[in-house]
Design an enzyme around this catalytic site. Structure first.
Site, PDB file in Angstrom:
ATOM      1  N   ARG A  40       0.858  -1.182   0.000  1.00 34.83           N
ATOM      2  CA  ARG A  40       0.000   0.000   0.000  1.00 34.83           C
ATOM      3  C   ARG A  40       0.891   1.228   0.000  1.00 34.83           C
ATOM      4  NH1 ARG A  40      -3.184  -2.429  -1.580  1.00 34.83           N
ATOM      5  NH2 ARG A  40      -5.195  -3.173  -0.839  1.00 34.83           N
ATOM      6  N   GLU A  84      -3.273   7.685  -5.531  1.00 28.29           N
ATOM      7  CA  GLU A  84      -3.312   6.930  -6.784  1.00 28.29           C
ATOM      8  C   GLU A  84      -4.478   7.485  -7.591  1.00 28.29           C
ATOM      9  OE1 GLU A  84      -3.532   2.719  -5.967  1.00 28.29           O
ATOM     10  OE2 GLU A  84      -1.542   2.709  -5.063  1.00 28.29           O
ATOM     11  N   HIS A 108      -0.309   0.504 -10.100  1.00 23.40           N
ATOM     12  CA  HIS A 108      -1.033  -0.463  -9.264  1.00 23.40           C
ATOM     13  C   HIS A 108      -1.618  -1.606 -10.110  1.00 23.40           C
ATOM     14  CE1 HIS A 108      -3.349  -0.915  -5.222  1.00 23.40           C
ATOM     15  NE2 HIS A 108      -3.099  -2.092  -5.765  1.00 23.40           N
TER      16      HIS A 108
END
Length: 328
Positions: free
Chosen positions: A245, A274, A293
């Site tokens: 994370r 993000e 991601h």
């Protein structure tokens, strides 16, 4: 159980792989409304869409807090998230209301571990830089020290968080000739023996590892854990990888460590926020590889995640077993 003919209302916050949608429509117990886009649902649409819903299928980018639960009303009995992480869910609020939660662990372990190894190799061996040099004419004759990076053979690898994904990463790295595998976390793991893992304090792992891989979950303890003091203990030749994370890392401190040569390189599949703004200082560095991601992004994995999220949702709606229920 619902009376015959009365369908339960389900809200899905995004366009998801067809595998999940097929399962939901075949079950014939729910009426689905969906934010039919690849982009995140706007907050107002989420609050509107969830009104009166019995079930919610959401993503990691959807903040499911008290306001959303209030908007849903008393019908809501299940939240199914298309993710292994659940730090976007207000667990205390959900528990208070007796809502069941489904998530998708295990199914994305292999894909995430593969991506982590790919990112580690790309960062350590400077692949993005190499590709860039080929394209911009920087490639001239062979030079002994040009684009040299760091290899895994004979190295010490430290994995922070030897859970399912951490273990899968360790298993894939061992055949590269890693000499020592260190790991840290809350407790020693019996399964670490399979990869000759040594359970060590975090400080030992940070100072002795050539490659540090962060694979822990985001908790109040791990938030901002990789900070100035963390990077200052790393070897100047060490490579830092994070696929867990973004919030585990203090990005300002990482930037300082990378730009000052305190550490060799970093590879990130997760950031805060993000998406990372295109003018972010980390993106100005050659020794920082940032991915959007994509840890679980294989066609098969996303299909299986979608199917599992749908089955979790149905189990919660019908008051039966959910294949992957989060113990609240």
């Amino acid at each position: 159980m619902q009376s015959a003919g009365k369908l339960m209302k389900v809200f899905i916050t995004r366009r998801i792989p067809q595998e999940g949608m097929k399962i939901l429509s075949a079950a014939g117990v729910c009426e689905v409304s969906q934010w039919d886009s690849d982009e995140p649902v706007p907050r107002a649409e989420l609050l509107k869409g969830i009104q009166g819903a019995h079930g919610l299928l959401c993503l990691l980018s959807d903040k499911i807090d008290a306001e959303v639960l209030e908007a849903a009303g008393p019908n809501l009995k299940v939240i199914s998230t298309l993710s292994v992480g659940f730090d976007h869910l207000a667990i205390d609020e959900i528990k208070k209301r007796g809502i069941r939660v489904g998530y998708t662990p295990d199914v994305l372990t292999d894909a995430t571990a593969e991506l982590t190894v790919a990112l580690l190799l790309a960062t350590a061996r400077r692949l993005p830089e190499g590709v860039e040099e080929v394209k911009n004419g920087g490639w001239s004759s062979w030079k002994p020290l040009w684009l040299c990076g760091y290899g895994l053979s004979g190295s010490t690898v430290g994995i922070i968080g030897l859970g399912r994904i951490g273990m899968a990463i360790a298993q894939r790295l061992m055949p590269f000739g890693v000499k020592r595998l260190l790991y840290s976390g809350r407790t020693a793991k019996p399964h670490a023996a399979e990869v000759n893992g040594e359970f060590v304090p975090l400080d030992t792992l940070v100072s002795e590892s050539d490659f540090i891989v962060v694979s822990c979950s985001l908790t109040p303890e791990t938030q901002g854990m990789c900070d100035k003091s963390f990077f200052s203990k790393m070897k100047p030749t060490a490579v830092f990888i994070n696929t867990s994370r973004g919030a585990v890392v203090n990005q300002e401190h990482l930037y300082e460590a990378l730009s000052s040569g305190q550490i060799a390189a970093a590879g990130l599949d997760v950031t805060t926020p993000e998406p990372l703004p295109t003018n972010h200082q980390l993106l100005t560095l050659k020794n920082c590889v940032v991915l959007p991601h994509i840890g679980s992004a294989t066609y098969s994995t996303r299909g299986v995640m979608s199917a599992l999220a749908a089955r979790n949702l149905l189990g919660g709606l019908q008051g039966t077993d959910m294949p992957s229920e989060l113990t609240l």
